[in-house]
Design a protein around this motif. Structure first.
Motif, PDB file in Angstrom:
ATOM      1  N   LEU A 134       6.839   9.347  -3.685  1.00  0.00           N
ATOM      2  CA  LEU A 134       6.245   8.198  -4.360  1.00  0.00           C
ATOM      3  C   LEU A 134       6.801   8.020  -5.773  1.00  0.00           C
ATOM      4  CD1 LEU A 134       2.487   8.479  -3.302  1.00  0.00           C
ATOM      5  CD2 LEU A 134       4.125   6.736  -2.601  1.00  0.00           C
ATOM      6  N   TYR A 164       5.495  -1.522  -2.808  1.00  0.00           N
ATOM      7  CA  TYR A 164       4.041  -1.417  -2.979  1.00  0.00           C
ATOM      8  C   TYR A 164       3.554   0.035  -3.017  1.00  0.00           C
ATOM      9  CZ  TYR A 164       4.537  -6.224  -1.350  1.00  0.00           C
ATOM     10  OH  TYR A 164       4.920  -7.527  -1.192  1.00  0.00           O
ATOM     11  N   LYS A 165       4.369   0.911  -3.596  1.00  0.00           N
ATOM     12  CA  LYS A 165       3.980   2.308  -3.582  1.00  0.00           C
ATOM     13  C   LYS A 165       2.765   2.585  -4.474  1.00  0.00           C
ATOM     14  CE  LYS A 165       7.377   3.815  -7.090  1.00  0.00           C
ATOM     15  NZ  LYS A 165       8.514   4.747  -7.319  1.00  0.00           N
ATOM     16  N   LYS A 166       2.601   1.838  -5.560  1.00  0.00           N
ATOM     17  CA  LYS A 166       1.421   2.025  -6.405  1.00  0.00           C
ATOM     18  C   LYS A 166       0.151   1.625  -5.660  1.00  0.00           C
ATOM     19  CE  LYS A 166       3.661   1.594 -10.914  1.00  0.00           C
ATOM     20  NZ  LYS A 166       3.674   0.863 -12.225  1.00  0.00           N
ATOM     21  N   THR A 167       0.235   0.532  -4.935  1.00  0.00           N
ATOM     22  CA  THR A 167      -0.916   0.110  -4.127  1.00  0.00           C
ATOM     23  C   THR A 167      -1.209   1.140  -3.045  1.00  0.00           C
ATOM     24  OG1 THR A 167      -0.336  -2.200  -4.509  1.00  0.00           O
ATOM     25  CG2 THR A 167      -1.831  -1.724  -2.684  1.00  0.00           C
ATOM     26  N   ALA A 175      -0.546   4.351  -3.161  1.00  0.00           N
ATOM     27  CA  ALA A 175      -1.125   5.542  -3.779  1.00  0.00           C
ATOM     28  C   ALA A 175      -2.600   5.325  -4.112  1.00  0.00           C
ATOM     29  CB  ALA A 175      -0.345   5.913  -5.033  1.00  0.00           C
ATOM     30  N   ARG A 176      -2.941   4.151  -4.586  1.00  0.00           N
ATOM     31  CA  ARG A 176      -4.342   3.869  -4.916  1.00  0.00           C
ATOM     32  C   ARG A 176      -5.204   3.808  -3.652  1.00  0.00           C
ATOM     33  NH1 ARG A 176      -1.766   0.079  -8.659  1.00  0.00           N
ATOM     34  NH2 ARG A 176      -1.890   0.939 -10.767  1.00  0.00           N
ATOM     35  N   TRP A 221      -2.166  12.171  -4.883  1.00  0.00           N
ATOM     36  CA  TRP A 221      -2.198  11.345  -6.092  1.00  0.00           C
ATOM     37  C   TRP A 221      -1.907  12.186  -7.333  1.00  0.00           C
ATOM     38  CZ3 TRP A 221      -5.282  11.130 -10.511  1.00  0.00           C
ATOM     39  CH2 TRP A 221      -5.184   9.952 -11.253  1.00  0.00           C
ATOM     40  N   TRP A 245       1.819  12.926  -7.443  1.00  0.00           N
ATOM     41  CA  TRP A 245       2.536  11.706  -7.803  1.00  0.00           C
ATOM     42  C   TRP A 245       2.486  11.491  -9.307  1.00  0.00           C
ATOM     43  CZ3 TRP A 245      -0.174   6.611  -8.503  1.00  0.00           C
ATOM     44  CH2 TRP A 245       0.719   5.595  -8.836  1.00  0.00           C
ATOM     45  N   GLN A 246       1.318  11.674  -9.898  1.00  0.00           N
ATOM     46  CA  GLN A 246       1.191  11.547 -11.342  1.00  0.00           C
ATOM     47  C   GLN A 246       2.004  12.631 -12.061  1.00  0.00           C
ATOM     48  OE1 GLN A 246      -0.605   9.201 -13.192  1.00  0.00           O
ATOM     49  NE2 GLN A 246      -0.776   8.120 -11.250  1.00  0.00           N
ATOM     50  N   GLN A 252       5.807  12.040 -12.211  1.00  0.00           N
ATOM     51  CA  GLN A 252       6.183  10.991 -13.148  1.00  0.00           C
ATOM     52  C   GLN A 252       6.362  11.525 -14.567  1.00  0.00           C
ATOM     53  OE1 GLN A 252       4.321   6.946 -12.573  1.00  0.00           O
ATOM     54  NE2 GLN A 252       2.959   8.090 -11.223  1.00  0.00           N
TER      55      GLN A 252
END
Length: 288
Positions: free
Chosen positions: A109, A116-119, A121-122, A169, A172-173, A176
Motif C-alpha cells: 500500500l 484508490y489505495k487510501k480508500t 486502507a480506510r 493499517w 501502511w502508516q 510511509q
C-alpha cells in the motif's frame, strides 16, 4: 485578581513552589490511578494463594495469612497444561500470520501505485470496528463447510482476520515514514525490488513489526469469542475457555479460577513489559 482568594494566593507563590506542588499533585493522582488499576491484579494473585475454606471469611484479609499452593495443585491436575500448549500455538500462529500479512500488505500500500489505495486502507480499518461476535457465526458456517472447524489452524485463521485490519493499517502508516530514497539507492546499485524491500525497508520497519506482533499477541492470548464458537472439543480448548471448567453447577471454584487466571495473565504481562519500548516507538513513528 485579589490575593485574598485561594486562586490569587496561588499565583502569588513563586514559580518553583507552584511547579513542585503541581508535580506532587500529579504524582499523587497517578499513584492513585495506578493503585486502582493494579488492585484487581493483586487481588487475583492473593486469592489464588488463600486456602479455599477461607475465601469467604469475613473480613477477608488483603494479605493471605495462611498462603497455600492448593489451588495451583488442583489446577495442574486438570488439562490446564494442554490448554496452555494450545494457547501458545494459537497465539504464535496468529502473531506470525498477522505480522507477515500486515508487513507485506502495508509495504504494498505504501510503495505500489494502487488505484484508490487510501480508500481501500480506510475500508480495511473500518472492518476492525465490527465486534468478533458478528463474524463468528458466518465463520463457523464457512469453516464447517471447508472442514477446519474445531481445529487450531481454523481458529488461528479466524482470529487473524480480526487482528489483521488494524495491523495492516499500522504497517501502511509505518512504511510511509521510511524514506523511499533508501530503496531507490539500492535499486541503482542493482538490487531488485524484493531485495530492496528485504535488505533496506524491512530492517527499518522492525519497530512497527514488533508493535504489530505485540498487539496481535495480546489480542490472541486473551481471545474468547471466536475460540468459544469454533472450538467444540475440550482437547482443543485454549486457556480462556478452560477457565469455565472450574464453574460447577452449584458453586464456583474461585481459588482455582484465580490460579488459572494468574497463569494466563503473567506471560502477557512480562512479554509486554519487556517490549513496551518497541510498542511506543512503533506508535510514535505512525503518529498514533
Amino acid at each position: 485578581m485579589s490575593a485574598d482568594t485561594p486562586i490569587g494566593y496561588w499565583y502569588q507563590l513563586p514559580y518553583q513552589t507552584r511547579k513542585k506542588v503541581y508535580n506532587w499533585l500529579l504524582n499523587l493522582v497517578l499513584a492513585v490511578g495506578l493503585v486502582i488499576v493494579l488492585f484487581p491484579i493483586y487481588w487475583m494473585l492473593a486469592t489464588s494463594f488463600i486456602p479455599p475454606e477461607q475465601l469467604f471469611s469475613v473480613p477477608n484479609p488483603l494479605v493471605p495469612t495462611n498462603a497455600t499452593l492448593e489451588s495451583y495443585v488442583a489446577v495442574l491436575e486438570t488439562d490446564v497444561l494442554l490448554w496452555y500448549k494450545n494457547t501458545v500455538i494459537f497465539a504464535a500462529g496468529v502473531v506470525t500470520l498477522t505480522t507477515v500479512a500486515a508487513t507485506l500488505g502495508g509495504y504494498g500500500l505504501a510503495r505500489l501505485d494502487i488505484p484508490y489505495k487510501k480508500t481501500f486502507a480506510r475500508v480495511i480499518l473500518f472492518g476492525y470496528m465490527f465486534p468478533p461476535i458478528l463474524l463468528s457465526i458466518p465463520m463457523f458456517i464457512f469453516w464447517r463447510q471447508i472442514g477446519i472447524i474445531n481445529s487450531l489452524p481454523g481458529v488461528i485463521l479466524a482470529q487473524t482476520a480480526t487482528t489483521l485490519p488494524f495491523s495492516l493499517w499500522l504497517m501502511w502508516q509505518f512504511f510511509q515514514t521510511v524514506p523511499y530514497s533508501y530503496e531507490e539507492s539500492a535499486r541503482v546499485i542493482g538490487c531488485s525490488r524484493f531485495q530492496a524491500f528485504y535488505e533496506v525497508a524491512l530492517p527499518l520497519a522492525k519497530p512497527g513489526m514488533i508493535a504489530v506482533s505485540i498487539f496481535s499477541f495480546a489480542i490472541a492470548w486473551g481471545a474468547y469469542t471466536i475460540p468459544t464458537i469454533l472450538l467444540t472439543s475440550n482437547s482443543k480448548w485454549v486457556l480462556t475457555l478452560g477457565l469455565y471448567s472450574f464453574t460447577q453447577a452449584e458453586s464456583v471454584l474461585w481459588g482455582q479460577i484465580m490460579a488459572a487466571s494468574t497463569l494466563l495473565v503473567l506471560p502477557t504481562f512480562f512479554f509486554v513489559y519487556y517490549l513496551q519500548k518497541y510498542i511506543l516507538r512503533g506508535f510514535r513513528a505512525t503518529r498514533i
